[in-house]
Each structure stands twice: as structure tokens, then as C-alpha cells.
Design a protein around this motif. Structure first.
Motif, PDB file in Angstrom:
ATOM      1  N   ASN A 135       0.827  -1.213   0.000  1.00  0.00           N
ATOM      2  CA  ASN A 135       0.000   0.000   0.000  1.00  0.00           C
ATOM      3  C   ASN A 135       0.859   1.260   0.000  1.00  0.00           C
ATOM      4  O   ASN A 135       0.560   2.224   0.684  1.00  0.00           O
ATOM      5  CB  ASN A 135      -0.976  -0.003   1.180  1.00  0.00           C
ATOM      6  CG  ASN A 135      -0.260   0.055   2.519  1.00  0.00           C
ATOM      7  OD1 ASN A 135       0.963   0.134   2.586  1.00  0.00           O
ATOM      8  ND2 ASN A 135      -1.014   0.020   3.588  1.00  0.00           N
ATOM      9  N   ARG A 136       1.903   1.296  -0.765  1.00  0.00           N
ATOM     10  CA  ARG A 136       2.867   2.403  -0.788  1.00  0.00           C
ATOM     11  C   ARG A 136       2.589   3.351  -1.957  1.00  0.00           C
ATOM     12  O   ARG A 136       2.300   2.919  -3.065  1.00  0.00           O
ATOM     13  CB  ARG A 136       4.277   1.835  -0.921  1.00  0.00           C
ATOM     14  CG  ARG A 136       5.361   2.881  -0.844  1.00  0.00           C
ATOM     15  CD  ARG A 136       6.734   2.233  -0.814  1.00  0.00           C
ATOM     16  NE  ARG A 136       6.881   1.484   0.422  1.00  0.00           N
ATOM     17  CZ  ARG A 136       7.576   0.362   0.540  1.00  0.00           C
ATOM     18  NH1 ARG A 136       8.195  -0.155  -0.498  1.00  0.00           N
ATOM     19  NH2 ARG A 136       7.662  -0.261   1.702  1.00  0.00           N
TER      20      ARG A 136
ATOM     21  N   CYS B 169       5.223   7.083   1.119  1.00  0.00           N
ATOM     22  CA  CYS B 169       4.480   6.858   2.364  1.00  0.00           C
ATOM     23  C   CYS B 169       3.608   5.621   2.202  1.00  0.00           C
ATOM     24  O   CYS B 169       3.233   5.260   1.092  1.00  0.00           O
ATOM     25  CB  CYS B 169       3.589   8.056   2.704  1.00  0.00           C
ATOM     26  SG  CYS B 169       4.480   9.562   3.128  1.00  0.00           S
ATOM     27  N   GLN B 170       3.294   5.006   3.341  1.00  0.00           N
ATOM     28  CA  GLN B 170       2.395   3.863   3.354  1.00  0.00           C
ATOM     29  C   GLN B 170       1.708   3.783   4.705  1.00  0.00           C
ATOM     30  O   GLN B 170       2.132   4.410   5.667  1.00  0.00           O
ATOM     31  CB  GLN B 170       3.143   2.569   3.041  1.00  0.00           C
ATOM     32  CG  GLN B 170       4.099   2.134   4.133  1.00  0.00           C
ATOM     33  CD  GLN B 170       4.907   0.923   3.715  1.00  0.00           C
ATOM     34  OE1 GLN B 170       5.568   0.948   2.676  1.00  0.00           O
ATOM     35  NE2 GLN B 170       4.848  -0.132   4.518  1.00  0.00           N
ATOM     36  N   TYR B 171       0.657   2.991   4.757  1.00  0.00           N
ATOM     37  CA  TYR B 171      -0.096   2.773   5.996  1.00  0.00           C
ATOM     38  C   TYR B 171       0.623   1.735   6.840  1.00  0.00           C
ATOM     39  O   TYR B 171       1.168   0.757   6.326  1.00  0.00           O
ATOM     40  CB  TYR B 171      -1.513   2.291   5.656  1.00  0.00           C
ATOM     41  CG  TYR B 171      -2.297   1.852   6.860  1.00  0.00           C
ATOM     42  CD1 TYR B 171      -2.858   2.794   7.722  1.00  0.00           C
ATOM     43  CD2 TYR B 171      -2.468   0.510   7.157  1.00  0.00           C
ATOM     44  CE1 TYR B 171      -3.585   2.392   8.828  1.00  0.00           C
ATOM     45  CE2 TYR B 171      -3.192   0.102   8.262  1.00  0.00           C
ATOM     46  CZ  TYR B 171      -3.745   1.052   9.095  1.00  0.00           C
ATOM     47  OH  TYR B 171      -4.449   0.656  10.193  1.00  0.00           O
ATOM     48  N   GLY B 172       0.624   1.956   8.140  1.00  0.00           N
ATOM     49  CA  GLY B 172       1.189   0.980   9.066  1.00  0.00           C
ATOM     50  C   GLY B 172       0.253   0.741  10.227  1.00  0.00           C
ATOM     51  O   GLY B 172      -0.486   1.631  10.650  1.00  0.00           O
ATOM     52  N   LEU B 173       0.249  -0.474  10.732  1.00  0.00           N
ATOM     53  CA  LEU B 173      -0.585  -0.819  11.887  1.00  0.00           C
ATOM     54  C   LEU B 173       0.055  -0.303  13.168  1.00  0.00           C
ATOM     55  O   LEU B 173       1.276  -0.296  13.303  1.00  0.00           O
ATOM     56  CB  LEU B 173      -0.740  -2.331  11.987  1.00  0.00           C
ATOM     57  CG  LEU B 173      -1.471  -3.020  10.839  1.00  0.00           C
ATOM     58  CD1 LEU B 173      -1.398  -4.532  11.011  1.00  0.00           C
ATOM     59  CD2 LEU B 173      -2.912  -2.554  10.773  1.00  0.00           C
ATOM     60  N   LYS B 174      -0.782   0.127  14.101  1.00  0.00           N
ATOM     61  CA  LYS B 174      -0.321   0.532  15.423  1.00  0.00           C
ATOM     62  C   LYS B 174      -1.401   0.122  16.404  1.00  0.00           C
ATOM     63  O   LYS B 174      -2.532   0.597  16.304  1.00  0.00           O
ATOM     64  CB  LYS B 174      -0.062   2.041  15.486  1.00  0.00           C
ATOM     65  CG  LYS B 174       0.505   2.473  16.820  1.00  0.00           C
ATOM     66  CD  LYS B 174       0.833   3.963  16.827  1.00  0.00           C
ATOM     67  CE  LYS B 174       1.368   4.357  18.183  1.00  0.00           C
ATOM     68  NZ  LYS B 174       1.627   5.773  18.277  1.00  0.00           N
TER      69      LYS B 174
ATOM     70  N   GLY C  91      -4.019   3.367  13.197  1.00  0.00           N
ATOM     71  CA  GLY C  91      -2.825   3.126  12.395  1.00  0.00           C
ATOM     72  C   GLY C  91      -2.003   4.394  12.249  1.00  0.00           C
ATOM     73  O   GLY C  91      -2.330   5.435  12.817  1.00  0.00           O
ATOM     74  N   VAL C  92      -0.928   4.282  11.502  1.00  0.00           N
ATOM     75  CA  VAL C  92      -0.034   5.423  11.299  1.00  0.00           C
ATOM     76  C   VAL C  92       0.359   5.520   9.832  1.00  0.00           C
ATOM     77  O   VAL C  92       0.280   4.544   9.090  1.00  0.00           O
ATOM     78  CB  VAL C  92       1.255   5.298  12.152  1.00  0.00           C
ATOM     79  CG1 VAL C  92       0.941   5.360  13.624  1.00  0.00           C
ATOM     80  CG2 VAL C  92       2.021   4.046  11.814  1.00  0.00           C
ATOM     81  N   THR C  93       0.772   6.700   9.441  1.00  0.00           N
ATOM     82  CA  THR C  93       1.332   6.913   8.115  1.00  0.00           C
ATOM     83  C   THR C  93       2.844   6.844   8.253  1.00  0.00           C
ATOM     84  O   THR C  93       3.437   7.651   8.968  1.00  0.00           O
ATOM     85  CB  THR C  93       0.910   8.280   7.546  1.00  0.00           C
ATOM     86  OG1 THR C  93      -0.514   8.353   7.546  1.00  0.00           O
ATOM     87  CG2 THR C  93       1.435   8.482   6.142  1.00  0.00           C
TER      88      THR C  93
ATOM     89  N   CYS D  45       6.369   7.296   6.526  1.00  0.00           N
ATOM     90  CA  CYS D  45       6.942   7.990   5.375  1.00  0.00           C
ATOM     91  C   CYS D  45       8.450   7.796   5.334  1.00  0.00           C
ATOM     92  O   CYS D  45       9.095   7.700   6.375  1.00  0.00           O
ATOM     93  CB  CYS D  45       6.603   9.476   5.413  1.00  0.00           C
ATOM     94  SG  CYS D  45       4.826   9.770   5.145  1.00  0.00           S
TER      95      CYS D  45
END
Length: 131
Positions: free
Chosen positions: A47-48, A62-67, A72-74, A76
Motif C-alpha cells: 500500500n505504498r 508513504c504507506q499505511y502501518g498498523l499501530k 494506524g499510522v502513516t 513515510c
């Protein structure tokens, strides 16, 4: 029509014409106001999104990340080796049609040069430009 009314009417026409010219110029500037070009990585399970600064060629992604405990977080990534500012040009991004490719092509429309850019060690790195 008196000379005073004709002068006022001519002045009004000039003002309207000048305003229309200014609006057209502003519209043309706004149409090309974007400083960046964006393209997704062609890899279907990634998802980048990549970005390139159109004049300098500087890269980012940038891409989405799980938190846990959040939406979640962006994540970059800034420019790394070869991904920084290049010779001024007219840069854009092109993706390949390879569904497992994680990188994108950075194209300089002025020179025809291109390089491949991808995320490596949390930086966007690019190969040397070539034609």
C-alpha cells in the motif's frame, strides 16, 4: 452619450478586461500549481505511494502501518542514495505493469533520462539516471 460617460464606460471595459486576464493567468497557474507527482507501487499487496518533486526530482514515499490501539499510522520515507535533488528538470513517476514490483520509474521529460526508485533501509533510493 457624453464624453464623461464614454470615458467611464471605456475605463470600466478596461478594468473588466484586466480582471479577466488576471483570472485566466491565475487559473493557468493553479492548473500547474502542484509541485509533486504521485504514483502507487505496482506491487499488488503493497500500500505504498511514491512522490517526486517535479523540478528537483527529489523522492519520497508513504504507506499505511498498523499501530495497536489506534487507527494506524502513516509511515513515510525520505530520500536516500540517488533519491535526493537531481539536476533541475521536469520529473514524473511511471509504474511498471509488473504486479510484484515495489519500485517506480522516475522520468525526466526534458532529458529522457530515467531511474528506478524503491524503499531500502527506510529511505527511497534510486539507481543512477540513464537513457
Amino acid at each position: 452619450m457624453s464624453q464623461k460617460k464614454r470615458a467611464a464606460s471605456a475605463s470600466l471595459r478596461r478594468a473588466v478586461f484586466a480582471g479577466a486576464l488576471a483570472a485566466c493567468a491565475l487559473g493557468a497557474t493553479a492548473a500547474r500549481a502542484g509541485n509533486y507527482d504521485f504514483a502507487p507501487a505496482p506491487q499488488v499487496d503493497l500500500n505504498r505511494i511514491y512522490r517526486v518533486e517535479r523540478v528537483t526530482g527529489e523522492m519520497g514515499a508513504c504507506q499505511y502501518g498498523l499501530k495497536e490501539g489506534s487507527v494506524g499510522v502513516t509511515l513515510c520515507y525520505g530520500p536516500g542514495e540517488g533519491g535526493g535533488a537531481q539536476t533541475p528538470g521536469d520529473y514524473r513517476l511511471v509504474t511498471s505493469r509488473h504486479e510484484r514490483e515495489g519500485g517506480v520509474f522516475r522520468i525526466n521529460d526534458r532529458t529522457g533520462e530515467m531511474s528506478i526508485c524503491y524503499v531500502f533501509n527506510e529511505k527511497v533510493v534510486c539507481t543512477p539516471q540513464a537513457r
